[in-house]
Design a protein around this motif. Structure first.
Motif, PDB file in Angstrom:
ATOM      1  N   VAL A 329       4.861 -13.681  19.772  1.00  0.00           N
ATOM      2  CA  VAL A 329       5.189 -14.658  18.740  1.00  0.00           C
ATOM      3  C   VAL A 329       5.076 -16.072  19.299  1.00  0.00           C
ATOM      4  O   VAL A 329       4.589 -16.989  18.625  1.00  0.00           O
ATOM      5  N   ALA A 330       5.497 -16.265  20.545  1.00  0.00           N
ATOM      6  CA  ALA A 330       5.357 -17.581  21.183  1.00  0.00           C
ATOM      7  C   ALA A 330       3.889 -17.976  21.283  1.00  0.00           C
ATOM      8  O   ALA A 330       3.525 -19.129  20.997  1.00  0.00           O
ATOM      9  N   ARG A 331       3.063 -17.023  21.654  1.00  0.00           N
ATOM     10  CA  ARG A 331       1.633 -17.307  21.851  1.00  0.00           C
ATOM     11  C   ARG A 331       0.960 -17.766  20.563  1.00  0.00           C
ATOM     12  O   ARG A 331       0.041 -18.612  20.592  1.00  0.00           O
ATOM     13  N   ILE A 332       1.403 -17.273  19.410  1.00  0.00           N
ATOM     14  CA  ILE A 332       0.732 -17.605  18.150  1.00  0.00           C
ATOM     15  C   ILE A 332       1.454 -18.707  17.372  1.00  0.00           C
ATOM     16  O   ILE A 332       1.078 -19.008  16.239  1.00  0.00           O
ATOM     17  N   SER A 333       2.485 -19.330  17.986  1.00  0.00           N
ATOM     18  CA  SER A 333       3.314 -20.292  17.250  1.00  0.00           C
ATOM     19  C   SER A 333       3.195 -21.713  17.762  1.00  0.00           C
ATOM     20  O   SER A 333       3.998 -22.578  17.399  1.00  0.00           O
ATOM     21  N   LYS A 334       2.208 -21.995  18.576  1.00  0.00           N
ATOM     22  CA  LYS A 334       2.028 -23.351  19.078  1.00  0.00           C
ATOM     23  C   LYS A 334       1.828 -24.328  17.914  1.00  0.00           C
ATOM     24  O   LYS A 334       1.093 -24.050  16.974  1.00  0.00           O
ATOM     25  N   GLY A 335       2.509 -25.469  17.997  1.00  0.00           N
ATOM     26  CA  GLY A 335       2.342 -26.515  16.990  1.00  0.00           C
ATOM     27  C   GLY A 335       3.381 -26.494  15.890  1.00  0.00           C
ATOM     28  O   GLY A 335       3.469 -27.448  15.106  1.00  0.00           O
ATOM     29  N   ARG A 336       4.186 -25.463  15.805  1.00  0.00           N
ATOM     30  CA  ARG A 336       5.227 -25.404  14.773  1.00  0.00           C
ATOM     31  C   ARG A 336       6.517 -26.037  15.305  1.00  0.00           C
ATOM     32  O   ARG A 336       6.789 -25.999  16.497  1.00  0.00           O
ATOM     33  N   THR A 337       7.311 -26.611  14.400  1.00  0.00           N
ATOM     34  CA  THR A 337       8.614 -27.129  14.809  1.00  0.00           C
ATOM     35  C   THR A 337       9.577 -25.964  14.989  1.00  0.00           C
ATOM     36  O   THR A 337       9.350 -24.866  14.461  1.00  0.00           O
ATOM     37  N   ILE A 338      10.667 -26.221  15.721  1.00  0.00           N
ATOM     38  CA  ILE A 338      11.647 -25.161  15.942  1.00  0.00           C
ATOM     39  C   ILE A 338      12.259 -24.710  14.618  1.00  0.00           C
ATOM     40  O   ILE A 338      12.477 -23.513  14.399  1.00  0.00           O
ATOM     41  N   LYS A 339      12.521 -25.651  13.725  1.00  0.00           N
ATOM     42  CA  LYS A 339      13.081 -25.292  12.419  1.00  0.00           C
ATOM     43  C   LYS A 339      12.114 -24.405  11.642  1.00  0.00           C
ATOM     44  O   LYS A 339      12.496 -23.368  11.090  1.00  0.00           O
ATOM     45  N   GLU A 340      10.851 -24.798  11.614  1.00  0.00           N
ATOM     46  CA  GLU A 340       9.832 -24.009  10.913  1.00  0.00           C
ATOM     47  C   GLU A 340       9.697 -22.634  11.544  1.00  0.00           C
ATOM     48  O   GLU A 340       9.591 -21.618  10.851  1.00  0.00           O
ATOM     49  N   PHE A 341       9.737 -22.596  12.862  1.00  0.00           N
ATOM     50  CA  PHE A 341       9.624 -21.338  13.588  1.00  0.00           C
ATOM     51  C   PHE A 341      10.767 -20.403  13.209  1.00  0.00           C
ATOM     52  O   PHE A 341      10.553 -19.223  12.899  1.00  0.00           O
ATOM     53  N   MET A 342      11.996 -20.914  13.240  1.00  0.00           N
ATOM     54  CA  MET A 342      13.158 -20.072  12.970  1.00  0.00           C
ATOM     55  C   MET A 342      13.186 -19.570  11.532  1.00  0.00           C
ATOM     56  O   MET A 342      13.473 -18.394  11.282  1.00  0.00           O
ATOM     57  N   MET A 343      12.913 -20.445  10.593  1.00  0.00           N
ATOM     58  CA  MET A 343      12.927 -20.018   9.196  1.00  0.00           C
ATOM     59  C   MET A 343      11.847 -18.964   8.934  1.00  0.00           C
ATOM     60  O   MET A 343      12.050 -18.011   8.180  1.00  0.00           O
TER      61      MET A 343
END
Length: 516
Positions: A329-343
């Motif tokens: 999930v970390a590998r495919i989530s570059k560029g997202r904010t932490i809030k966006e990631f968590m939601m």
């Protein structure tokens, strides 16, 4: 170069030892694993429950607090994958194959054997979905999200290697590149290897049951070995093609197949009942979330046994799987904010999982409770691997639905192994975000070999227990990870504020008196 491969050589050697033990001493392995599991359940169950709840609270805190605006990468970075593709990859790389396996079997199991109350009743039917939602809800995804956000922050924002040891940099500094860091990565690699091998073992058993149900293909080791060999060739080939290629297309295909299967059952089954089950289950889950998350039943031996067999097992399973899913999930989530990631990473997959169980499990319980089809309950209690195909017997186009389900299992099979091999390659090469093909091929073969050995020796349950036994040291590691990540985020906030204060203020273009 050799120094960079110490983690790979050590992990590979231990994995080969596990294969040898599985071949020559399967009963001893199972006995040791079960003893460890019993000790954990009897003495450390409270610790597992408390750890998982802590992970959820931590994820919500950093997502909704001042840390939420921090981007997982440079401030100018934007997501590499579209949101729809990202969500599809989340499902495909994590619990997709498990959803297919347990979609019918688990709710029906709780219906006929609840932790309290009357079995096979309206009460146990309501309780079944509530418990399923507990086991597959935000508690599971918080484990993944914690590892994912921590690794993504240190990898993409702080430019550290993409290995789990990097997350501990605020605590041990450059020692992450020494023996301590390598030890962490070896533990993580072993949990991934064992986890994906047991999961693929379950997938193979279900595919074999489907082939037997549809075309009377025998259920034996030869057929199961052939399935593993064919699928291994496919997932190793797709891994070598890279994330942007095969993985992306397979994930999108997975979502389409899953939606197609859901749509058929939804509209051919008890549609109104399914939606009622879905909303009733969510309401019961939200209302009782805290009490269920801490339920240990210290005064009732029988209830405690049920919780150990199901709730603690699942929570331990999610902790053990967190390094694999979180790393991918970390590998495919570059560029997202932490809030966006968590939601996205915590809540969107949960809603999808809940709806899956409402459609599959809700329909199955409806058939048994309201339609009197008790034979389905009997078949689930007899053989969970064939539960889904027995369930399709009560629908039109049974063969079509069964074939569609088998294809879905196979694609989930491939994408789960695909992501596992990719993450194993990263960790084996000191956090290399683009690991070499040779390393990925070796790990693909090792995973296949362990799966085959487990099926041949009957040691699948034993190694599955060993995986959950690893949940305790991993939970300790993840609790420390929470603190380390918090320190890293605090330092990032201070750094950002210092940079803003150092920026020269723009001078007013007006004369001084007019400016005043």
């Amino acid at each position: 170069m050799k120094g960079k491969k110490y983690v790979f050589y050590i992990s590979l050697a231990i994995s080969l030892c596990l294969i040898a033990i599985g071949v020559f001493m399967p009963s001893q392995l199972e006995s040791f694993s079960n003893s460890s599991l019993d000790f954990i359940y009897n003495n450390l169950g409270w610790f597992i429950l408390g750890s998982v709840f802590t992970f959820f609270v931590f994820c919500m805190y950093i997502g909704l607090s001042k840390f939420g605006h921090i981007r997982l990468g440079e401030d100018s970075d934007r997501p590499e994958y579209k949101t729809a593709t990202w969500i599809g990859m989340l499902f495909s790389a994590s619990i997709g194959i498990s959803l297919v396996f347990w979609g019918v079997a688990e709710p029906v199991s709780y219906y006929i054997d609840p932790p309290f109350g009357k079995a096979s009743s309206e009460e146990s039917a309501k309780l079944a979905l509530q418990l399923v939602y507990l086991h597959w809800g935000v508690s599971a995804w918080a484990c993944y999200a914690l590892v994912g956000v921590s690794l993504a922050f240190f990898q993409f924002r702080k430019k550290l290697p993409s290995s789990l040891s990097s997350v501990f940099h605020p605590l041990i500094g450059d020692k992450i590149r020494g023996p301590i860091g390598k030890g962490i990565d070896v533990i993580v690699i072993l949990s991934i290897v064992i986890g994906i091998a047991t999961s693929l073992g379950f997938g193979t058993l279900q595919v074999n049951s489907g082939l037997n149900f549809l075309w009377d293909l025998p259920i034996n080791v030869s057929v199961q070995t052939s399935i593993i060999v064919v699928v291994t060739i496919i997932y190793v080939a797709s891994t070598v093609s890279g994330l942007q290629g095969a993985m992306k297309h397979l994930s999108n295909l997975n979502m389409l197949l899953a939606f197609a299967l859901l749509a058929f059952v939804l509209f051919l089954g008890p549609t109104q009942t399914i939606f009622k089950v879905f909303f009733q289950g969510i309401g019961d889950y939200v209302q009782n979330f805290v009490s269920m998350s801490f339920r240990t039943e210290p005064y009732s031996e029988g209830k405690g046994t049920w919780i150990a067999s199901w709730t603690l097992f699942y929570f331990g399973w999610w902790i053990a799987w967190a390094p694999l899913v979180g790393s991918f999930v970390a590998r495919i989530s570059k560029g997202r904010t932490i809030k966006e990631f968590m939601m996205g990473a915590v809540f969107i997959p949960v809603i999808g999982s809940f709806f899956w169980f409402a459609v599959m499990g809700g329909s199955a319980i409806h058939l048994i409770q309201n339609m009197g089809e008790t034979a389905l309950a009997t078949s689930v209690s007899t053989d969970v691997t064939s539960a889904l195909f027995k369930f399709f017997d009560y629908f039109p186009m049974t063969t079509f639905l069964s074939v569609l389900a088998m294809v879905l299992v196979l694609v989930f099979f491939i994408t789960s192994a695909n992501s596992a091999v990719f993450v194993l390659g990263m960790f084996s090469e000191n956090g290399n975000p683009n690991p070499s093909h040779s390393i990925k091929i070796i790990w693909g073969a090792v995973i296949a070999a362990i799966s085959i050995v487990l099926i041949m020796t009957g040691g699948l349950a034993g190694l599955q227990s060993a995986l959950v036994a690893m949940a305790v040291p991993l939970a300790v590691l993840m609790l420390i990870m929470c603190y380390s990540t918090y320190k890293g985020l605090q330092a990032e906030i201070r750094l950002t504020m210092d940079q803003q204060n150092k920026k020269p203020k723009k001078k007013s273009l007006l004369p001084e008196k007019e400016a005043l």
